[in-house]
Design an enzyme around this catalytic site. Structure first.
Site, PDB file in Angstrom:
ATOM      1  N   TYR A  25      14.124 -40.199  95.522  1.00 52.64           N
ATOM      2  CA  TYR A  25      14.303 -39.536  94.223  1.00 52.64           C
ATOM      3  C   TYR A  25      15.733 -39.545  93.705  1.00 52.64           C
ATOM      4  O   TYR A  25      15.979 -39.106  92.587  1.00 52.64           O
ATOM      5  CB  TYR A  25      13.798 -38.094  94.304  1.00 52.64           C
ATOM      6  CG  TYR A  25      12.337 -38.007  94.663  1.00 52.64           C
ATOM      7  CD1 TYR A  25      11.355 -38.387  93.756  1.00 52.64           C
ATOM      8  CD2 TYR A  25      11.940 -37.571  95.915  1.00 52.64           C
ATOM      9  CE1 TYR A  25      10.014 -38.321  94.089  1.00 52.64           C
ATOM     10  CE2 TYR A  25      10.591 -37.493  96.253  1.00 52.64           C
ATOM     11  CZ  TYR A  25       9.643 -37.874  95.338  1.00 52.64           C
ATOM     12  OH  TYR A  25       8.312 -37.812  95.669  1.00 52.64           O
ATOM     13  N   HIS A 102       7.613 -40.382  86.022  1.00 52.17           N
ATOM     14  CA  HIS A 102       7.870 -40.220  87.456  1.00 52.17           C
ATOM     15  C   HIS A 102       9.192 -40.883  87.772  1.00 52.17           C
ATOM     16  O   HIS A 102       9.459 -41.996  87.314  1.00 52.17           O
ATOM     17  CB  HIS A 102       6.759 -40.858  88.296  1.00 52.17           C
ATOM     18  CG  HIS A 102       5.438 -40.208  88.107  1.00 52.17           C
ATOM     19  ND1 HIS A 102       5.078 -39.062  88.764  1.00 52.17           N
ATOM     20  CD2 HIS A 102       4.397 -40.551  87.304  1.00 52.17           C
ATOM     21  CE1 HIS A 102       3.864 -38.714  88.382  1.00 52.17           C
ATOM     22  NE2 HIS A 102       3.432 -39.598  87.495  1.00 52.17           N
TER      23      HIS A 102
END
Length: 151
Positions: A25, A102
């Site tokens: 991430y 995302h």
């Protein structure tokens, strides 16, 4: 005339950005994401309402509130992408343009992450481009809203 409002909704564990699995991430925090969105919103002449929750019910309530106050929804549903039919139903019910975002490329990850219920309610999906995907999603929604206003 005030600028159109786009709700930027974030689901579970996004409050842990920068700490949670940075190899997947990145190191950007949720505050950094909010700053990216604020800068994009200013450039696009739209207003944003940026929120995050770990609760599915709260996220669904926020989506429902959007029907009366927002022109579009940019949503990173986190894990609810893959599990929440109720969230998909709420997004469909509000009859607003939805862009799903995302940070990671969900299609290069575990098999269970490759399916998103939310995608069924979205006009588009942006994944794998890190936090810059939020700015791209806002740009897409601003374009959709402008097209709607020209009709």
């Amino acid at each position: 005339m005030s600028p159109p409002l786009i709700a930027v909704l974030n689901g579970p564990n996004l409050n842990m950005l920068g700490l949670r699995e940075p190899a997947i991430y990145g190191r950007a925090t949720l505050d950094d994401v909010e700053q990216v969105c604020a800068q994009a919103a200013e450039r696009l002449d739209v207003a944003i309402d940026f929120r995050q929750t770990n609760g599915e019910g709260e996220l669904i309530s926020w989506v429902q509130e959007c029907r009366a106050r927002a022109r579009g929804i940019l949503i990173n549903p986190g894990g609810y992408s893959h599990t929440s039919i109720a969230l998909m139903d709420a997004l469909s019910a509000v009859a607003l343009p939805v862009v799903e975002v995302h940070i990671s490329n969900i299609h290069r990850r575990e098999e269970f992450r490759r399916h998103s219920y939310v995608s069924h309610a979205a006009v588009g999906v942006i994944c794998g481009l890190g936090v810059r995907g939020y700015a791209l999603g806002l740009t897409a929604l601003a374009d959709i809203i402008m097209d709607e206003d020209e009709r």
